[in-house]
Scaffold this active site. Structure first.
Site, PDB file in Angstrom:
ATOM      1  N   SER A  41      38.270  15.463  19.339  1.00 35.95           N
ATOM      2  CA  SER A  41      38.508  15.821  17.784  1.00 35.95           C
ATOM      3  C   SER A  41      39.123  15.246  16.751  1.00 35.95           C
ATOM      4  O   SER A  41      39.250  15.601  15.563  1.00 35.95           O
ATOM      5  CB  SER A  41      39.262  17.357  18.132  1.00 35.95           C
ATOM      6  OG  SER A  41      38.390  17.973  19.124  1.00 35.95           O
ATOM      7  N   CYS A 158      48.890  35.136  32.548  1.00 37.21           N
ATOM      8  CA  CYS A 158      48.141  36.535  31.914  1.00 37.21           C
ATOM      9  C   CYS A 158      47.995  37.582  33.089  1.00 37.21           C
ATOM     10  O   CYS A 158      48.333  39.018  32.746  1.00 37.21           O
ATOM     11  CB  CYS A 158      47.011  36.150  31.123  1.00 37.21           C
ATOM     12  SG  CYS A 158      45.888  35.060  32.098  1.00 37.21           S
ATOM     13  N   SER A 187      37.837  35.698  28.688  1.00 38.81           N
ATOM     14  CA  SER A 187      38.435  34.994  27.743  1.00 38.81           C
ATOM     15  C   SER A 187      39.518  34.417  28.630  1.00 38.81           C
ATOM     16  O   SER A 187      40.036  33.364  28.094  1.00 38.81           O
ATOM     17  CB  SER A 187      39.008  35.972  26.595  1.00 38.81           C
ATOM     18  OG  SER A 187      40.041  36.640  27.042  1.00 38.81           O
ATOM     19  N   LYS A 213      49.472  32.905  41.729  1.00 37.82           N
ATOM     20  CA  LYS A 213      50.352  33.222  40.638  1.00 37.82           C
ATOM     21  C   LYS A 213      50.747  34.377  40.599  1.00 37.82           C
ATOM     22  O   LYS A 213      51.886  34.958  40.297  1.00 37.82           O
ATOM     23  CB  LYS A 213      49.617  32.447  39.475  1.00 37.82           C
ATOM     24  CG  LYS A 213      49.427  31.054  39.238  1.00 37.82           C
ATOM     25  CD  LYS A 213      48.533  30.800  38.041  1.00 37.82           C
ATOM     26  CE  LYS A 213      48.221  29.241  38.056  1.00 37.82           C
ATOM     27  NZ  LYS A 213      47.130  29.159  36.918  1.00 37.82           N
ATOM     28  N   ARG A 244      37.277  38.421  38.331  1.00 40.09           N
ATOM     29  CA  ARG A 244      36.655  38.294  37.307  1.00 40.09           C
ATOM     30  C   ARG A 244      35.263  39.470  37.012  1.00 40.09           C
ATOM     31  O   ARG A 244      34.653  39.772  37.613  1.00 40.09           O
ATOM     32  CB  ARG A 244      35.897  37.099  36.987  1.00 40.09           C
ATOM     33  CG  ARG A 244      35.671  36.592  35.695  1.00 40.09           C
ATOM     34  CD  ARG A 244      36.833  36.314  34.602  1.00 40.09           C
ATOM     35  NE  ARG A 244      37.301  35.024  34.831  1.00 40.09           N
ATOM     36  CZ  ARG A 244      38.463  34.564  34.800  1.00 40.09           C
ATOM     37  NH1 ARG A 244      39.352  35.235  33.982  1.00 40.09           N
ATOM     38  NH2 ARG A 244      38.949  33.539  35.075  1.00 40.09           N
ATOM     39  N   HIS A 251      42.985  42.183  30.641  1.00 34.81           N
ATOM     40  CA  HIS A 251      43.158  42.503  32.155  1.00 34.81           C
ATOM     41  C   HIS A 251      43.621  43.728  32.523  1.00 34.81           C
ATOM     42  O   HIS A 251      44.814  44.206  32.075  1.00 34.81           O
ATOM     43  CB  HIS A 251      44.098  41.212  32.507  1.00 34.81           C
ATOM     44  CG  HIS A 251      43.689  39.786  32.457  1.00 34.81           C
ATOM     45  ND1 HIS A 251      42.527  39.523  31.960  1.00 34.81           N
ATOM     46  CD2 HIS A 251      44.328  38.646  32.643  1.00 34.81           C
ATOM     47  CE1 HIS A 251      42.336  38.161  32.055  1.00 34.81           C
ATOM     48  NE2 HIS A 251      43.496  37.748  32.436  1.00 34.81           N
ATOM     49  N   ASN A 336      45.071  39.746  27.518  1.00 29.35           N
ATOM     50  CA  ASN A 336      45.413  38.494  28.218  1.00 29.35           C
ATOM     51  C   ASN A 336      45.297  37.195  27.140  1.00 29.35           C
ATOM     52  O   ASN A 336      46.357  36.489  27.787  1.00 29.35           O
ATOM     53  CB  ASN A 336      44.211  37.990  29.242  1.00 29.35           C
ATOM     54  CG  ASN A 336      42.893  38.077  28.409  1.00 29.35           C
ATOM     55  OD1 ASN A 336      42.330  39.228  28.007  1.00 29.35           O
ATOM     56  ND2 ASN A 336      42.288  36.980  28.775  1.00 29.35           N
ATOM     57  N   THR A 337      44.954  37.192  26.325  1.00 34.63           N
ATOM     58  CA  THR A 337      45.101  35.970  25.262  1.00 34.63           C
ATOM     59  C   THR A 337      46.322  36.313  24.186  1.00 34.63           C
ATOM     60  O   THR A 337      46.652  35.507  23.643  1.00 34.63           O
ATOM     61  CB  THR A 337      44.020  35.367  24.772  1.00 34.63           C
ATOM     62  OG1 THR A 337      43.156  36.516  23.655  1.00 34.63           O
ATOM     63  CG2 THR A 337      42.679  35.268  25.548  1.00 34.63           C
TER      64      THR A 337
END
Ligand SMILES: NC(=O)c1ccc[n+]([C@@H]2O[C@H](COP(=O)([O-])OP(=O)(O)OC[C@H]3O[C@@H](n4cnc5c(N)ncnc54)[C@H](OP(=O)(O)O)[C@@H]3O)[C@@H](O)[C@H]2O)c1
Length: 361
Positions: A41, A158, A187, A213, A244, A251, A336-337
């Site tokens: 990029s 997350c 996501s 985690k 998922r 989440h 989550n994001t």
């Protein structure tokens, strides 16, 4: 703040990087002056480099469109242009560890979304409402790195943010055994339904590395600072299954808890609603007014109705009830994001700024 701090986003073209760019638009303390990504990029404008990969529902901010993307690996050049960086690059763990340390050594604080440094003993892993005192290890980390102002701080995974905040609010009742199943949005894998059509109507019972985690990271949040490092807590034991599900953002967790101390449902709900931390006391720009809310309706929290609570920075809990095997069970939801990734990191940076760890160079 008189003059905004100059911010760089490492991995700016990716899913989490884009979320940083969106959240930082019109931020009262920070201005994105540098975007960096892979050599693929580098040299393009941000708009060209992202191309048709823009995944946010809001348009790309005008202020970043024409910024020339820098190469993340050109550490000195990127660092020279900013006061601090957010990190959301996708490289190998060892590469991320090395590059985040390289930025810190240029006297550039790094607030990272990545997992690479979550268990480095003198790197604080912080949810600002839960363990802000862990920032006290930063002077010890600086000593190790040989820096004056450069350091690394990280936020946790997350998945844990849908149940760890509730368990924190209930700490005085001594939760000692927890079972959780998480239902995690796509996501979280940096994907939308457009780039992961197999997820429509599907469930995948495996997310690499996620269960470990989800079981271990809460213990580090509840750990103590001892001799300049974080020593993780030993209790409660947590076992987790991470699944998922065909959801874009949000989440959900279904959790079961045993407490050493007797407690009523009403008291548990009161503790959730009353729980607050330094972000609320300091009224930080990205702090949710209410960190945790409790929803009485039997069919809440629901992803579509509740994921954006407090602009994605608040946690929604519901369905708290007595259990036949455990003491109580409940359902939690977090974005989550936002809270789970970029928003949680921005809130960490704000608290670090308020405490004087991040300043203009
Ligand atoms: N998505 C989530 O909700 C979430 C939550 C918590 C943690 N994370 C973690 O956050 C990181 C980023 O996740 P993401 O979902 O945003 O990933 P992503 O969409 O794949 O974006 C990855 C970013 O890293 C850059 N990159 C890739 N390879 C590189 C290299 N070799 N050298 C330098 N830059 C490189 C990419 O640049 P190009 O565009 O130039 O390729 C892009 O900017 C990952 O470590 C992920 O595990 C994600």
């Amino acid at each position: 703040m008189e003059k905004k701090l100059k911010v760089g986003v490492l991995g700016a073209t990716g899913m989490v990087g884009q979320r940083f760019i969106s959240l930082l638009e019109n931020h009262p303390w920070y201005e994105v002056v540098t975007v960096a990504a892979s050599p693929r990029s580098a040299g393009k404008t941000y708009e060209e480099a992202v191309g048709d990969r823009w995944k946010m529902t809001t348009p790309m901010p005008e202020a970043v469109k024409k910024l020339a993307v820098m190469n993340v690996n050109e550490v000195e050049a990127v660092a020279a242009s900013v006061d601090f960086v957010f990190s959301a690059v996708d490289m190998t763990k060892d590469e991320i560890k090395a590059i985040e340390e390289a930025y810190a050594k240029t006297e550039t604080p790094v607030v990272s979304n990545n997992s690479a440094h979550r268990w480095t003993p003198d790197v604080p892993m912080v949810v600002p409402e839960i363990n802000p005192e862990h920032f006290e290890v930063i002077p010890f980390q600086k000593k190790r790195l040989g820096t004056k102002r450069g350091f690394i701080a990280v936020k946790p995974n997350c998945s844990i943010q849908s149940y760890a905040p509730a368990l924190t609010a209930w700490k005085e009742f001594e939760p000692y055994e927890v079972v959780a199943a998480t239902y995690q949005a796509i996501s979280g894998a940096g994907k939308t339904f457009k780039d992961w059509p197999e997820m429509e109507g599907n469930i995948i019972p495996y997310i690499g590395g996620e269960e470990e985690k989800s079981e271990q990271e809460p213990l580090r949040l509840w750990g103590k600072v001892e001799d300049g490092v974080i020593v993780k807590a030993q209790s409660p034991v947590i076992t987790c299954q991470c699944i998922r599900v065909p959801v874009l953002n949000g989440h959900t967790a279904a959790a079961f808890v045993k407490f050493k101390k007797k407690v009523t449902k009403e008291e548990l709900i009161r503790k959730l609603r009353e729980y607050k931390g330094e972000p609320q006391e300091l009224n930080l720009p990205s702090a949710p007014g209410q960190f945790i809310r409790y929803l009485e309706e039997d069919n809440r929290p629901q992803v579509t109705a509740d994921v954006d609570f407090e602009h994605g920075m608040g946690i929604s809990i519901g369905r708290l009830r007595e259990d036949t095997v455990y003491d109580y069970k409940f359902v939690g939801l977090s974005h989550n994001t936002v809270r789970g990734a970029a928003g949680g990191a921005v809130l960490c940076a704000e608290l670090l700024t308020a405490k004087g760890y991040i300043q203009a160079k």
